[in-house]
Scaffold this motif. Structure first.
Motif, short mmCIF file in Angstrom:
data_model
loop_
_atom_site.label_atom_id
_atom_site.label_comp_id
_atom_site.label_asym_id
_atom_site.label_seq_id
_atom_site.Cartn_x
_atom_site.Cartn_y
_atom_site.Cartn_z
N VAL A 191 0.87 -1.18 0.00
CA VAL A 191 0.00 0.00 0.00
C VAL A 191 0.91 1.23 0.00
CG1 VAL A 191 -1.72 1.34 1.27
CG2 VAL A 191 -1.82 -1.16 1.30
N THR A 192 0.59 2.18 -0.85
CA THR A 192 1.28 3.47 -0.84
C THR A 192 0.25 4.55 -0.54
OG1 THR A 192 3.03 2.84 -2.39
CG2 THR A 192 2.51 5.19 -2.23
N TYR A 193 0.58 5.44 0.39
CA TYR A 193 -0.34 6.55 0.65
C TYR A 193 0.44 7.84 0.86
CZ TYR A 193 0.51 6.27 5.78
OH TYR A 193 1.06 6.27 7.02
N GLY A 194 -0.26 8.93 0.64
CA GLY A 194 0.35 10.24 0.81
C GLY A 194 -0.64 11.26 1.35
N LYS B 245 -5.03 25.23 -0.36
CA LYS B 245 -4.46 24.69 0.88
C LYS B 245 -5.25 23.48 1.40
CE LYS B 245 -1.49 27.96 0.58
NZ LYS B 245 -0.17 27.66 -0.05
N GLN B 246 -6.24 23.03 0.64
CA GLN B 246 -6.99 21.84 1.03
C GLN B 246 -6.07 20.61 1.00
OE1 GLN B 246 -9.99 21.11 2.22
NE2 GLN B 246 -9.39 18.96 2.20
N LYS B 247 -6.25 19.73 1.98
CA LYS B 247 -5.43 18.53 2.09
C LYS B 247 -6.25 17.28 1.81
CE LYS B 247 -2.44 20.75 5.51
NZ LYS B 247 -1.98 20.76 6.92
N PHE B 248 -5.57 16.22 1.36
CA PHE B 248 -6.21 14.96 1.02
C PHE B 248 -5.32 13.79 1.43
CE2 PHE B 248 -6.93 18.12 -2.28
CZ PHE B 248 -8.31 18.19 -2.37
N TRP B 249 -5.95 12.72 1.85
CA TRP B 249 -5.27 11.43 1.96
C TRP B 249 -5.56 10.67 0.66
CZ3 TRP B 249 -1.85 11.05 5.60
CH2 TRP B 249 -2.07 11.57 6.88
N ILE B 250 -4.52 10.29 -0.07
CA ILE B 250 -4.67 9.49 -1.29
C ILE B 250 -3.93 8.18 -1.07
CG2 ILE B 250 -4.38 9.38 -3.78
CD1 ILE B 250 -6.22 11.62 -2.95
N VAL B 251 -4.62 7.06 -1.33
CA VAL B 251 -4.07 5.73 -1.04
C VAL B 251 -4.23 4.86 -2.29
CG1 VAL B 251 -4.19 3.75 0.53
CG2 VAL B 251 -4.86 6.02 1.34
N ASN B 252 -3.24 4.01 -2.54
CA ASN B 252 -3.29 3.13 -3.71
C ASN B 252 -2.75 1.75 -3.35
OD1 ASN B 252 -3.62 2.47 -6.54
ND2 ASN B 252 -1.40 2.59 -6.73
#
Length: 294
Positions: free
Chosen positions: A133-136, A144-151
């Protein structure tokens, strides 16, 4: 009056577009196998051009080997990536995340293994391959909005490995949301169909993008596995985009992309693209952009 209405329409449309987040998942099929007329060297330009045309903000890819990674980065200069290979060797595969570096920056990143010892290179349970799993944690440079993106890419053989991996992904979603309560989006090739335990486990805590799109999903179907068989209609949905249920984002539209060339697909999977709408008023707890006030 007409000029005012026209201005309102144009500016409102612009604001709507700026609130869109395009997320793609794409298994590009590894390069180190003999696929004949579908070999990577023949189709690599098509893969790059497809990504360039659809312009995803974030792209979770599977089966990416170093030679493919290098080619795509060279031919898609606006993109950078995060992720580590799942094992050692020149043919090791990545489940990496491409992101538009002109619009987003990385604040945090990690790759771990889907196994009983996730911080070490290891196979889990009955898996045939190492799986990762890779996430960032990403931030929009302007808003300035933030996100968790996972693959991720789940095992194609081990049923227990897939089921345990699904539990880990649900737990990861909870942990990341507890750490920073921002939109969480998961892409991947899950090697599981909608009624499988893997998918039903994920759906207990996450929404599946194609099934909750505000508009009817576009494309011949939501099935994504084509096995390079152009004249056979794909009949398996194994690639998905998920997102957390308790969120202020929603899926505005969803596309299973069946673009082709010379009666061939660019990969043995069809890429999927979800367009999320970001409600900044709910996310940031402050008024929406003044584009709406004329």
């Amino acid at each position: 009056m007409k000029k005012v209405l026209f201005l309102f329409f144009c500016v409102s449309t612009l604001a709507f577009a700026q609130n869109d987040l395009n997320v793609m998942s794409y298994n590009v099929r590894l390069a180190s196998v003999d696929d004949g007329d579908n070999s990577w060297e023949i189709r690599k330009e098509r893969v790059a051009r497809l990504i360039e045309y659809y312009e995803p903000d974030f792209l979770g890819m599977q089966e990416v080997q170093k030679v493919q990674l290098d080619f795509l980065l060279e031919n898609l200069p606006q993109y950078r990536f995060i992720g580590l290979p799942r094992e050692e060797g020149i043919h090791a595969e990545y489940s990496c995340i491409f992101y538009n570096a002109e619009k987003y920056k990385v604040l945090e990143e990690k790759t771990f293994w889907l196994s009983e010892i996730p911080d070490e290179m290891s196979k889990g349970w009955d898996a045939a391959c190492h799986r990762i799993v890779t996430y960032g944690l990403f931030q929009d440079k302007k808003s300035k909005q933030k996100f968790w993106i996972v693959n991720t890419h789940l095992d194609h053989v081990g049923l227990k490995a897939r089921e345990e991996s699904a539990k880990i992904l649900v737990q990861l979603a909870k942990e990341l949301k507890a750490k920073k309560d921002i939109p969480f989006i998961l892409t991947g090739d899950f090697n599981a169909e909608p009624n499988d335990t893997v998918i039903t486990t994920l759906k207990e805590d996450l929404k599946e993008a194609s099934s909750v799109s505000k508009t009817k999903p576009y494309g011949n179907s939501i099935h994504t596995w084509n096995a390079f068989q152009f004249y056979k209609i794909p009949d398996k949905q194994i690639d998905y985009i998920f997102f957390d249920k308790k969120t202020s984002i929603y899926v505005r539209k969803f596309n299973t992309i069946n673009d082709f060339y010379d009666f061939k697909y660019p990969s043995d999977h069809l890429p999927i693209l979800a367009t999320f709408y970001l409600n900044y008023k709910k996310i940031n707890n402050k008024p929406i952009n003044t584009f709406y006030t004329i």
